[in-house]
Design a protein around this motif. Sequence first.
Motif: not given
Length: 305
Positions: A163-177
């Motif tokens: 089993e493999f699982d991955y989840k992440q909130a992206l922090t590198f986009p600019p504030p509007w994204a």
Amino acid sequence: IATDPARIVQLTQVDRGLHAQKEYLRFFPSLNVSFNVRENLIARAGYYHSIGRPDFAEYSSGLTLPDTENLPSGNNRITVNNVGLKAWSAKSTKVRFEYYFERVGQISIGAFQRDFENFFGSTVFNATPAFLALYGLDPTTYDPYDVVTKHNLQSTVRMTGLEFDYKQALTFPPPWARGVQVFANASALRATGEGASNFAGYVPRTASWGVSLTRPKYNVRMNWNYRGRQRRGIVATGRSIEPGTYNWGSKALYIDLTAEYYFWKQVGLFANLRNLGTAPQDAEVAGPSTPPHAQFRSRQDNASL
């Protein structure tokens, strides 16, 4: 000849005519351990017992007779429910490593091994004189027909998986994204042992991935779901069909899109679009010597919803 359904039931069914009793008195111990390898890395392990009971219909000990106006076939046999069928039991071992990205997500990988005892299997045999006498069946009429019933496998069947699982909130986009999250997971299963052919209906390879955008007023999600080729439970039998021929479900990729928009705190609008790629569900019949171009049997096209 009775044609009234109520009269047919009176002639073929006996009210409370069977009394069967089953009891399962067992212990199911389990052990779970976790160890913090590092501040953001956790190792987990578990060992546990489980049980799977037969369908309640097996305890009815019913007998389904074939249509004697048709010749014997894989779909025209004597079917017997086995009241003596035992519940299967399994011993499972599982390990898992989890790595956490600080406040924004995680990634994990795991493996398991499960050993089944007394797993359910199907058996087919010719209607012997002793069998026909036991159920009071006329040998002249029912001797040509086969009998199918379930039994407990004597050998151990093993199921292993990753089993493999991955989840992440992206922090590198600019504030509007900001507000973009991505996820992905996958699993692989394999059954081994003499009775592994009785494991039908499970999907050996599955995967899903997607991306979402969440804002205070709205959110949008797109998901991809992949199902690998699946061997189904019905075994294709008949004249000139070689052993090891099965019905299969083909692999497919489904794409779904969902969205929500809130006009006020308690009032909103949502949309749910299913199967954007209009992936069909194909049915195949294949044996050890069936060429690829001869495996296709039918297609169910549900289009998009």
